[in-house]
Design an enzyme around this catalytic site. Structure first.
Site, PDB file in Angstrom:
ATOM      1  N   GLU A  35       0.869  -0.912   0.019  1.00  0.00           N
ATOM      2  CA  GLU A  35      -0.087  -0.011  -0.034  1.00  0.00           C
ATOM      3  C   GLU A  35       0.793   1.243  -0.055  1.00  0.00           C
ATOM      4  O   GLU A  35       0.551   2.188  -0.510  1.00  0.00           O
ATOM      5  CB  GLU A  35      -0.801  -0.099   1.207  1.00  0.00           C
ATOM      6  CG  GLU A  35      -2.039  -1.131   1.106  1.00  0.00           C
ATOM      7  CD  GLU A  35      -2.990  -0.879  -0.229  1.00  0.00           C
ATOM      8  OE1 GLU A  35      -2.987   0.425  -0.757  1.00  0.00           O
ATOM      9  OE2 GLU A  35      -3.417  -1.857  -0.544  1.00  0.00           O
ATOM     10  N   GLN A  40       0.478   7.019  -5.223  1.00  0.00           N
ATOM     11  CA  GLN A  40       0.768   7.807  -6.397  1.00  0.00           C
ATOM     12  C   GLN A  40       1.752   6.977  -7.241  1.00  0.00           C
ATOM     13  O   GLN A  40       2.438   7.807  -7.995  1.00  0.00           O
ATOM     14  CB  GLN A  40       1.388   9.158  -5.757  1.00  0.00           C
ATOM     15  CG  GLN A  40       0.653   9.943  -4.774  1.00  0.00           C
ATOM     16  CD  GLN A  40      -0.596  10.335  -5.751  1.00  0.00           C
ATOM     17  OE1 GLN A  40      -0.385  11.333  -6.129  1.00  0.00           O
ATOM     18  NE2 GLN A  40      -1.884   9.775  -5.459  1.00  0.00           N
ATOM     19  N   THR A  41       1.628   5.821  -7.196  1.00  0.00           N
ATOM     20  CA  THR A  41       2.692   5.013  -8.070  1.00  0.00           C
ATOM     21  C   THR A  41       1.965   3.811  -8.536  1.00  0.00           C
ATOM     22  O   THR A  41       1.123   3.209  -8.211  1.00  0.00           O
ATOM     23  CB  THR A  41       3.720   4.388  -7.390  1.00  0.00           C
ATOM     24  OG1 THR A  41       4.324   5.435  -6.464  1.00  0.00           O
ATOM     25  CG2 THR A  41       4.937   3.811  -8.090  1.00  0.00           C
ATOM     26  N   GLY A  79      10.664   7.315  -5.773  1.00  0.00           N
ATOM     27  CA  GLY A  79      10.107   8.766  -5.578  1.00  0.00           C
ATOM     28  C   GLY A  79       9.486   8.670  -4.189  1.00  0.00           C
ATOM     29  O   GLY A  79       9.160   7.825  -3.604  1.00  0.00           O
ATOM     30  N   TYR A 118      -6.681   6.788   3.971  1.00  0.00           N
ATOM     31  CA  TYR A 118      -6.701   5.529   2.728  1.00  0.00           C
ATOM     32  C   TYR A 118      -6.036   4.445   3.487  1.00  0.00           C
ATOM     33  O   TYR A 118      -6.633   3.349   3.223  1.00  0.00           O
ATOM     34  CB  TYR A 118      -6.294   6.056   1.363  1.00  0.00           C
ATOM     35  CG  TYR A 118      -5.786   5.085   0.738  1.00  0.00           C
ATOM     36  CD1 TYR A 118      -7.140   4.092  -0.001  1.00  0.00           C
ATOM     37  CD2 TYR A 118      -4.688   4.321   0.459  1.00  0.00           C
ATOM     38  CE1 TYR A 118      -6.657   3.102  -0.722  1.00  0.00           C
ATOM     39  CE2 TYR A 118      -4.569   3.229  -0.079  1.00  0.00           C
ATOM     40  CZ  TYR A 118      -5.499   2.414  -0.823  1.00  0.00           C
ATOM     41  OH  TYR A 118      -5.602   1.250  -1.563  1.00  0.00           O
ATOM     42  N   ASP A 136      -9.198   5.626  -2.551  1.00  0.00           N
ATOM     43  CA  ASP A 136      -8.084   6.194  -3.192  1.00  0.00           C
ATOM     44  C   ASP A 136      -8.642   6.678  -4.451  1.00  0.00           C
ATOM     45  O   ASP A 136      -9.867   6.900  -5.178  1.00  0.00           O
ATOM     46  CB  ASP A 136      -7.305   4.922  -3.743  1.00  0.00           C
ATOM     47  CG  ASP A 136      -7.552   3.993  -4.847  1.00  0.00           C
ATOM     48  OD1 ASP A 136      -8.875   4.010  -4.983  1.00  0.00           O
ATOM     49  OD2 ASP A 136      -6.870   3.609  -5.519  1.00  0.00           O
ATOM     50  N   CYS A 197     -17.161   1.391 -21.002  1.00  0.00           N
ATOM     51  CA  CYS A 197     -18.209   1.319 -19.816  1.00  0.00           C
ATOM     52  C   CYS A 197     -19.219   0.077 -20.194  1.00  0.00           C
ATOM     53  O   CYS A 197     -19.932  -0.518 -19.624  1.00  0.00           O
ATOM     54  CB  CYS A 197     -19.318   2.706 -20.141  1.00  0.00           C
ATOM     55  SG  CYS A 197     -18.420   3.843 -19.497  1.00  0.00           S
ATOM     56  N   CYS A 200     -18.411  -2.711 -18.189  1.00  0.00           N
ATOM     57  CA  CYS A 200     -18.241  -2.521 -16.772  1.00  0.00           C
ATOM     58  C   CYS A 200     -19.554  -3.349 -15.923  1.00  0.00           C
ATOM     59  O   CYS A 200     -20.722  -2.906 -16.459  1.00  0.00           O
ATOM     60  CB  CYS A 200     -18.498  -0.947 -16.454  1.00  0.00           C
ATOM     61  SG  CYS A 200     -18.338  -0.407 -14.772  1.00  0.00           S
TER      62      CYS A 200
END
Length: 361
Positions: A35, A40-41, A79, A118, A136, A197, A200
């Site tokens: 996690e 952001q990765t 990062g 989160y 998230d 969609c 989905c």
DNA sequence: CAAACGTGGAC
DNA sequence: TGTCCAAGTTT
């Protein structure tokens, strides 16, 4: 009665869940590391780091016992290095203060550095089977479309609505699967651009799809243009060694090593600015020699053009006036010091072309 | 609470 | 080529 959102989602997940290493054995340590790495990765970026990490730090105690430099080296290239420093600190807190027992509820999880709302929800639901929401970027996008959230993304109003939505549809006892299913859906189907969609499992529930506005959700705020900085860096050589410096713990690239230097002021001559920076950081005058490359790089909030120069000292010892520490190192040993991208590129150039340091040889 | 915090890939 | 984006947290 037609199936609920959660029922449709979980049915889809049964057939379409991605096979990911941290899902094989979702114990608290594995889920926690995954996690944090995934913040952001992208998943594809994380995969090789996760495998190497689990070999090097297979459990909480080995992470707690590692040095920060080992941890940062394992993280190099991912990062947002505060994530690695916080993981290391948190592992030590769990070992030293919590008797080696990983916190098992959202409130205690959030006391650990690097675990926010989160991540606490993700660990609680996935590793401990608790009925906790986890919101998230993927789930924000999915719910912004399914419920046609019209507030600006990341605004106070949309955050409140989305956390409420994330909590209010949780299937009892299956929150971990549900949260991961939403993330896989966002990553595979309900993508930022051109969502699929028709494939989905939630299209019957999706208000944005019904209205044909799925491409306009979530509502994105305008972005500001990035400032551009000119930077000078000094590769200070003496007796076959180069001088590197460890950046302060807080802030950009904290704890990583660099070739000393800094921002050139607007209108300032690059060589003059580099001499000024070295004087401020090391208390010495340098003689600037041959240019050693121009490096472009974009950080999250600014761009840089960095000019590197081979340099000599004036004979005095550098003093550490700014960094965490200084080190003279043989060029091949530069691989042992964690660095950000630009300084790694400079290091690799030095390793590949050692003769350029001593062109007279 | 707006800003800081990395990097690589897609278009 | 520049812009956007990707499983957020901290201050």
């Amino acid at each position: 009665m037609s199936p609920s959102l959660a029922e449709n989602l979980l049915d889809w997940y049964q057939d379409h869940a991605r096979s990911l290493p941290w899902r094989d054995n979702p114990d608290p340590y594995n889920v926690w590391i995954a996690e944090i790495m995934l913040q952001q990765t992208r998943v594809e970026t994380v995969l090789p780091y996760y495998d190497r990490w689990m070999t090097q730090f297979p459990a909480l105690d080995s992470l707690a016992q590692a040095t920060q430099q080992e941890v940062l080296s394992a993280w190099e290239g991912l990062g947002y290095y505060s994530r690695a420093r916080n993981l290391h600190r948190a592992a030590q807190i769990v070992m030293d203060e919590l008797d080696g027992k990983f916190p098992q509820d959202v409130k205690s999880l959030r006391r650990l550095p690097g675990i926010g709302r989160y991540t606490a929800g993700a660990i609680a639901s996935i590793a401990f089977g608790l009925d906790e929401p986890a919101l998230d970027g993927n789930i924000r996008r999915v719910f912004s479309r399914v419920f046609d959230v019209r507030h600006l993304a990341r605004s106070k109003e949309s955050e409140a609505q989305l956390w409420q939505l994330a909590a209010s549809h949780l299937p009892a006892g299956r929150a971990g699967e549900y949260n991961q299913a939403l993330m896989d859906l966002g990553s595979l189907i309900c993508t930022p651009r051109e969502p699929d969609c028709s494939a989905c499992p939630l299209n019957k529930h999706c208000q944005a799809y019904f209205l044909g506005v799925q491409a306009e959700r979530p509502l994105r705020p305008e972005r500001k243009s990035l400032p551009h900085h000119i930077v000078g860096s000094a590769i200070i050589e003496r007796a076959g060694q180069v001088l590197i410096a460890q950046r302060p713990q807080d802030g950009l690239l904290g704890g990583l090593w660099e070739f000393p230097g800094g921002k050139i002021e607007p209108g300032e001559d690059i060589a003059a600015g580099l001499k000024r920076e070295i004087c401020e950081e090391l208390g010495v005058e340098i003689e600037i020699g041959p240019a050693y490359g121009v490096y472009q790089h974009a950080y999250t909030h600014f761009r840089v053009t960095l000019h590197a120069f081979l340099c000599q000292l004036d004979g005095r010892q550098p003093q550490n006036l700014y960094h965490t520490s200084l080190a003279w190192t043989e060029i091949p040993s530069l691989v042992d010091y964690p660095m950000g991208k630009i300084d790694r590129q400079i290091s690799n150039a030095l390793i590949d072309l050692p003769r350029s340091l001593a062109p007279e040889i």
